[in-house]
Enzyme design. Structure first.
Site, PDB file in Angstrom:
ATOM      1  N   SER A  88       0.840  -1.220   0.089  1.00 11.73           N
ATOM      2  CA  SER A  88      -0.107   0.104  -0.155  1.00 11.73           C
ATOM      3  C   SER A  88       0.825   1.242  -0.071  1.00 11.73           C
ATOM      4  CB  SER A  88      -0.981   0.074   1.217  1.00 11.73           C
ATOM      5  OG  SER A  88      -0.016  -0.049   2.435  1.00 11.73           O
ATOM      6  N   SER A 102       3.656  -3.900   2.718  1.00 13.51           N
ATOM      7  CA  SER A 102       3.366  -2.764   2.219  1.00 13.51           C
ATOM      8  C   SER A 102       4.600  -1.699   2.036  1.00 13.51           C
ATOM      9  CB  SER A 102       2.392  -1.819   2.886  1.00 13.51           C
ATOM     10  OG  SER A 102       1.043  -2.273   2.529  1.00 13.51           O
TER      11      SER A 102
HETATM   12  N1  GLN Z   1      -1.379  -6.176   0.835  1.00 17.20           N
HETATM   13  C1  GLN Z   1      -1.657  -6.342   1.871  1.00 17.20           C
HETATM   14  C2  GLN Z   1      -3.018  -6.225   2.694  1.00 17.20           C
HETATM   15  O1  GLN Z   1      -3.801  -5.457   1.747  1.00 17.20           O
HETATM   16  C3  GLN Z   1      -0.370  -5.829   3.019  1.00 17.20           C
HETATM   17  C4  GLN Z   1      -1.013  -4.277   3.394  1.00 17.20           C
HETATM   18  C5  GLN Z   1       0.002  -3.768   4.241  1.00 17.20           C
HETATM   19  O2  GLN Z   1       1.005  -4.195   4.488  1.00 17.20           O
HETATM   20  N2  GLN Z   1      -0.472  -2.664   4.671  1.00 17.20           N
HETATM   21  O3  GLN Z   1      -3.318  -6.429   3.696  1.00 17.20           O
END
Ligand code: GLN
Length: 433
Positions: free
Chosen positions: A71, A95
């Site tokens: 993200s 993320s």
């Molecule tokens: N892609 C993962 C999720 O959507 C990790 C996201 C993150 O680390 N904030 O939960």
């Protein structure tokens, strides 16, 4: 939901940066509430990967639009395009490491509980970590040094005594290995389960080059097994969604952010109307999906089959890490040092290079083949479930001309060791270029 919201205070990590003289130049785009892997779930639209392939002579408008990852894609893009030396992001399940890999920069998820989360918008408390992205390992290491302090305002912060114990153990171990000299004291494990069928073969060339370079420097590289890895992704999504459904209950149209007043309904009280209408309007579809999934996983009928099972898998994943490392886990009394274990793990950070974004103006669906985001996290979530430090460092370009990242992972509290090994990789890869 938070479009009009202005925080009345700085997060502890931001305050620490300001105190040290850092200039904060802006806020970066990210997937809504950190939920996503490709930045296609942002109210501001997706972040476009700033990497330019050598063959690209097209103008910005005509160039291939690839995802910066998510993200924290905005943070990675800001660093990759030299808008900032360093950027912060949150890493709940990858993320920071995934965008770092896609954009060709360094991204660290520190050990869980080291960096203060005071001021961070919570997604899943048992996983959330403030992460650091930087143009090189040195910038990331300096920032970690600055931010790694006990903060009594963060209930998940690890105590000063445990920090001291872990950093002394890490230093003593690093001295024994002598990372500054020939690397023959360093034992690197390649987890065999980190090469799933979804892994694009384009990733393998750059990965092998890193392994060969480390071997040439004297490190011993051995295959290791982490048998619970294939179950980690499903467990992660159950746990993260369950925690999110509880965390995001605070966005109720009363305490925070948006409020959508609805006309009184014959069957519902006004409060219920405000709550339902606010949340339907204020949350994007991915966030709504996660809240529904998480709420379901916590209901009496589903709890044992989903939430409890996922917690059991999480324990097995943690044990995989404790079993594989040479040093004991400073947080656990049952973990012991195993002389035949490895010092760090090395694996590809992502299953592929940055995926293509949908054409401008198209609503991203998120489940087309290129954008099936959940599987992008398959290599990053295990370290998140275990709470151990992991850094993605650039490993050159794949045959398609786009960056590839490799991840170095170690025992809880051994953040400086993963950065030391990342620094060696960075140095040797830059010599090869
Ligand atoms: N892609 C993962 C999720 O959507 C990790 C996201 C993150 O680390 N904030 O939960």
């Amino acid at each position: 939901m938070l479009e009009q919201f202005q925080s009345p205070f700085d997060a502890t990590v931001v305050q620490l940066l300001r105190n040290a003289g850092a200039r904060i130049v802006g806020k970066a785009n990210c997937d809504e509430f950190g939920m996503g892997s490709l930045n296609v779930h942002s109210a501001h639209g997706p972040v476009v990967n700033p990497h330019q392939t050598a063959s690209s002579s097209a103008s910005w408008e005509e160039r291939e639009r690839r995802s910066a990852g998510g993200s924290s894609g905005g943070s990675a893009a800001a660093v990759a395009s030299s808008l900032a030396h360093v950027a912060l992001g949150t890493d709940t399940g990858g993320s920071v490491r995934l965008p770092a890999s896609y954009c060709g920069v360094v991204g660290l998820k520190p050990s869980y509980g080291l960096l203060s989360r005071w001021g961070l918008v919570s997604y899943a408390d048992s996983l959330d970590c403030v992460g650091i992205l930087g143009q090189n390992v040195q910038h990331v290491a300096q920032t970690l040094d600055l931010l790694s302090h006990y903060d009594p305002k963060d209930p998940s912060a690890v105590t000063p005594e445990t920090r001291k114990r872990a950093s002394e153990a890490c230093l003593a171990h690093a001295n024994k290995i002598d990372l500054a000299g020939k690397l023959d004291g360093l034992k690197i494990g390649i987890p065999q389960e980190y090469f799933p069928s979804e892994l694009d073969s384009k990733i393998l060339g750059p990965f092998r080059r890193v392994v060969d370079a480390l071997k040439t420097l004297g490190a011993s590289v051995v295959p290791v097994n982490m048998p619970s890895t294939p179950y980690a992704l499903s467990a992660y999504y159950v746990i993260a969604s369950a925690e999110a459904s509880s965390n995001l209950a605070r966005y109720d149209g009363i305490q925070y952010g948006l409020r959508v007043d609805a006309p009184l309904d014959a069957d519902l009280t006004k409060t219920v109307n405000v709550y339902a209408h606010t949340r339907s309007r204020g949350f994007g579809s991915e966030v709504q999906k996660r809240i529904l999934l998480g709420t379901y996983a916590l209901t009496a009928g589903a709890f044992d089959n989903y939430f409890l099972q996922a917690q059991r898998v999480r324990k097995l994943v943690r044990e995989d890490f404790d079993n594989v490392f040479r040093v004991a886990n400073p947080l656990s009394t049952s973990s012991s040092a195993s002389p035949s274990g490895v010092d760090v793990l090395l694996h590809p950070s992502a299953i592929r290079t940055a995926p293509l974004l949908p054409p401008s103006g198209c609503e991203p669906e998120g489940d087309s083949e290129d954008l099936s985001s959940y599987v992008q996290d398959v290599l990053t979530v295990p370290a998140s479930l275990a709470g151990v430090p992991a850094v993605s460092v650039p490993a050159g370009l794949a045959d398609d001309g786009w960056p590839v990242g490799v991840s170095v992972v170690s025992q809880w509290g051994y953040d400086n060791m993963v950065l030391d090994v990342a620094r060696i990789i960075e140095r040797t890869m830059s010599r090869q270029r």
